[in-house]
Design a protein around this motif. Structure first.
Motif, PDB file in Angstrom:
ATOM      1  N   PHE A   1       0.823  -1.222   0.000  1.00  0.00           N
ATOM      2  CA  PHE A   1       0.000   0.000   0.000  1.00  0.00           C
ATOM      3  C   PHE A   1       0.852   1.265   0.000  1.00  0.00           C
ATOM      4  N   ASN A   2       2.147   1.147   0.231  1.00  0.00           N
ATOM      5  CA  ASN A   2       3.023   2.319   0.134  1.00  0.00           C
ATOM      6  C   ASN A   2       3.058   2.858  -1.295  1.00  0.00           C
ATOM      7  N   ARG A   3       2.744   2.014  -2.253  1.00  0.00           N
ATOM      8  CA  ARG A   3       2.763   2.429  -3.660  1.00  0.00           C
ATOM      9  C   ARG A   3       1.624   3.394  -4.002  1.00  0.00           C
ATOM     10  N   PHE A   4       0.650   3.469  -3.164  1.00  0.00           N
ATOM     11  CA  PHE A   4      -0.439   4.435  -3.387  1.00  0.00           C
ATOM     12  C   PHE A   4      -0.850   5.096  -2.076  1.00  0.00           C
ATOM     13  N   GLU A   5       0.141   5.500  -1.306  1.00  0.00           N
ATOM     14  CA  GLU A   5      -0.102   6.115   0.003  1.00  0.00           C
ATOM     15  C   GLU A   5      -0.918   7.406  -0.104  1.00  0.00           C
ATOM     16  N   GLY A   6      -0.631   8.240  -1.109  1.00  0.00           N
ATOM     17  CA  GLY A   6      -1.373   9.494  -1.260  1.00  0.00           C
ATOM     18  C   GLY A   6      -2.852   9.255  -1.502  1.00  0.00           C
ATOM     19  N   GLU A   7      -3.162   8.327  -2.388  1.00  0.00           N
ATOM     20  CA  GLU A   7      -4.557   8.002  -2.683  1.00  0.00           C
ATOM     21  C   GLU A   7      -5.227   7.365  -1.460  1.00  0.00           C
ATOM     22  N   TRP A   8      -4.495   6.473  -0.786  1.00  0.00           N
ATOM     23  CA  TRP A   8      -5.074   5.800   0.372  1.00  0.00           C
ATOM     24  C   TRP A   8      -5.349   6.790   1.501  1.00  0.00           C
ATOM     25  N   SER A   9      -4.471   7.723   1.712  1.00  0.00           N
ATOM     26  CA  SER A   9      -4.673   8.747   2.736  1.00  0.00           C
ATOM     27  C   SER A   9      -5.928   9.576   2.434  1.00  0.00           C
ATOM     28  N   TYR A  10      -6.100   9.947   1.166  1.00  0.00           N
ATOM     29  CA  TYR A  10      -7.287  10.700   0.753  1.00  0.00           C
ATOM     30  C   TYR A  10      -8.545   9.864   0.973  1.00  0.00           C
ATOM     31  N   ILE A  11      -8.478   8.586   0.624  1.00  0.00           N
ATOM     32  CA  ILE A  11      -9.624   7.683   0.807  1.00  0.00           C
ATOM     33  C   ILE A  11      -9.966   7.569   2.295  1.00  0.00           C
ATOM     34  N   GLN A  12      -8.978   7.503   3.157  1.00  0.00           N
ATOM     35  CA  GLN A  12      -9.230   7.437   4.595  1.00  0.00           C
ATOM     36  C   GLN A  12      -9.914   8.718   5.089  1.00  0.00           C
ATOM     37  N   ASP A  13      -9.527   9.865   4.518  1.00  0.00           N
ATOM     38  CA  ASP A  13     -10.208  11.118   4.863  1.00  0.00           C
ATOM     39  C   ASP A  13     -11.664  11.078   4.417  1.00  0.00           C
ATOM     40  N   ILE A  14     -11.902  10.571   3.217  1.00  0.00           N
ATOM     41  CA  ILE A  14     -13.271  10.466   2.718  1.00  0.00           C
ATOM     42  C   ILE A  14     -14.074   9.505   3.593  1.00  0.00           C
ATOM     43  N   ASN A  15     -13.415   8.490   4.130  1.00  0.00           N
ATOM     44  CA  ASN A  15     -14.086   7.573   5.055  1.00  0.00           C
ATOM     45  C   ASN A  15     -14.629   8.329   6.268  1.00  0.00           C
ATOM     46  N   LYS A  16     -13.859   9.243   6.778  1.00  0.00           N
ATOM     47  CA  LYS A  16     -14.300  10.045   7.925  1.00  0.00           C
ATOM     48  C   LYS A  16     -15.496  10.925   7.546  1.00  0.00           C
ATOM     49  N   VAL A  17     -15.437  11.495   6.344  1.00  0.00           N
ATOM     50  CA  VAL A  17     -16.544  12.327   5.848  1.00  0.00           C
ATOM     51  C   VAL A  17     -17.792  11.470   5.696  1.00  0.00           C
ATOM     52  N   ARG A  18     -17.639  10.314   5.058  1.00  0.00           N
ATOM     53  CA  ARG A  18     -18.759   9.393   4.855  1.00  0.00           C
ATOM     54  C   ARG A  18     -19.396   9.007   6.188  1.00  0.00           C
ATOM     55  N   ASN A  19     -18.556   8.655   7.160  1.00  0.00           N
ATOM     56  CA  ASN A  19     -19.083   8.252   8.461  1.00  0.00           C
ATOM     57  C   ASN A  19     -19.841   9.385   9.142  1.00  0.00           C
ATOM     58  N   CYS A  20     -19.357  10.599   9.011  1.00  0.00           N
ATOM     59  CA  CYS A  20     -20.041  11.748   9.594  1.00  0.00           C
ATOM     60  C   CYS A  20     -21.429  11.930   8.961  1.00  0.00           C
ATOM     61  N   ILE A  21     -21.496  11.803   7.656  1.00  0.00           N
ATOM     62  CA  ILE A  21     -22.769  11.963   6.949  1.00  0.00           C
ATOM     63  C   ILE A  21     -23.731  10.836   7.321  1.00  0.00           C
ATOM     64  N   VAL A  22     -23.243   9.604   7.270  1.00  0.00           N
ATOM     65  CA  VAL A  22     -24.105   8.439   7.490  1.00  0.00           C
ATOM     66  C   VAL A  22     -24.524   8.296   8.948  1.00  0.00           C
ATOM     67  N   HIS A  23     -23.594   8.474   9.866  1.00  0.00           N
ATOM     68  CA  HIS A  23     -23.874   8.182  11.268  1.00  0.00           C
ATOM     69  C   HIS A  23     -24.310   9.400  12.097  1.00  0.00           C
ATOM     70  N   ASN A  24     -23.972  10.607  11.624  1.00  0.00           N
ATOM     71  CA  ASN A  24     -24.298  11.811  12.408  1.00  0.00           C
ATOM     72  C   ASN A  24     -25.122  12.818  11.626  1.00  0.00           C
ATOM     73  N   GLY A  25     -25.616  12.439  10.470  1.00  0.00           N
ATOM     74  CA  GLY A  25     -26.406  13.380   9.665  1.00  0.00           C
ATOM     75  C   GLY A  25     -25.603  14.583   9.203  1.00  0.00           C
ATOM     76  N   GLY A  26     -24.278  14.445   9.162  1.00  0.00           N
ATOM     77  CA  GLY A  26     -23.422  15.549   8.729  1.00  0.00           C
ATOM     78  C   GLY A  26     -22.979  16.465   9.852  1.00  0.00           C
ATOM     79  N   LYS A  27     -23.453  16.239  11.072  1.00  0.00           N
ATOM     80  CA  LYS A  27     -23.073  17.078  12.219  1.00  0.00           C
ATOM     81  C   LYS A  27     -21.694  16.656  12.697  1.00  0.00           C
ATOM     82  N   ILE A  28     -20.769  17.605  12.701  1.00  0.00           N
ATOM     83  CA  ILE A  28     -19.399  17.334  13.133  1.00  0.00           C
ATOM     84  C   ILE A  28     -19.341  17.402  14.654  1.00  0.00           C
ATOM     85  N   SER A  29     -18.703  16.426  15.243  1.00  0.00           N
ATOM     86  CA  SER A  29     -18.555  16.391  16.695  1.00  0.00           C
ATOM     87  C   SER A  29     -17.854  17.654  17.176  1.00  0.00           C
ATOM     88  N   SER A  30     -18.278  18.135  18.330  1.00  0.00           N
ATOM     89  CA  SER A  30     -17.629  19.327  18.898  1.00  0.00           C
ATOM     90  C   SER A  30     -16.320  18.965  19.597  1.00  0.00           C
TER      91      SER A  30
END
Length: 192
Positions: free
Chosen positions: A100-129
């Motif tokens: 996975f080191n061969r695509f670390e930049g893409e994987w890091s971005y995907i992990q960020d999108i995972n956090k965004v997805r989880n916020c939308i799906v599990h919290n209705g888009g509300k960011i934790s304080s």
């Protein structure tokens, strides 16, 4: 998005008060149309993001299942700890040897999108304080994501295009890694 909705609601209340009784239905329909035009693009972007992420996760799981069969492994994806893309990554690195080191930049971005997805799906888009919530860092480093005044996540219009581009680059590099693995496996088979 929420701020725009509140502004529209205040505008609607003022228009209703200022309009004659017989035109209030027309004012209502106009208000609904304005709400639709304002809120629909945000919902659409969120839906696309969730769908694209689901596609990614499904493709990774399918790849793991196919590779398990090709290597005749008794250990399957479901046997590993973890969830989602992280479990798939664990399988691909530990069981198959994908680097996975061969695509670390893409994987890091995907992990960020995972956090965004989880916020939308599990919290209705509300960011934790909670200031330690990792989504705060994601919104700081990605200008296409913003936190509204009311604490909700707003997905910018260019984020979907960036995510698609990243997925295409990721899958291209992953395919090369899988082919490299197949070449290594084939070379090992011929030595036996």
């Amino acid at each position: 998005m929420e701020r725009a909705g509140k502004k529209l609601h205040k505008d609607y209340e003022k228009k209703i008060q200022d309009s004659p009784e017989n035109s209030r239905e027309e004012v209502f329909h106009k208000y609904v149309w304005e709400q639709y035009q304002t809120l629909t693009p945000e919902f659409h972007r969120e839906s696309l993001l969730i769908s694209l992420y689901n596609f990614l996760e499904n493709q990774l799981n399918t790849l793991c299942e196919k590779l398990a069969v090709s290597v005749d492994s008794r250990i399957e994806l479901k046997d590993l700890n973890g969830k989602g893309i992280e479990r798939a990554k664990l399988y691909l690195t530990k069981m198959v040897g994908i680097d996975f080191n061969r695509f670390e930049g893409e994987w890091s971005y995907i992990q960020d999108i995972n956090k965004v997805r989880n916020c939308i799906v599990h919290n209705g888009g509300k960011i934790s304080s909670d200031p330690n919530n990792k989504l705060h860092e994601v919104t700081r480093k990605n200008s296409k994501l913003t936190k509204t005044e009311t604490g909700y996540l707003s997905v910018g219009s260019d984020l979907i295009e960036d995510f698609i581009t990243t997925l295409l680059e990721f899958f291209e590099k992953l395919e090369a890694e899988v082919e490299r693995y197949g070449t290594i496996k084939s070379a090992g088979d011929s030595l036996e």
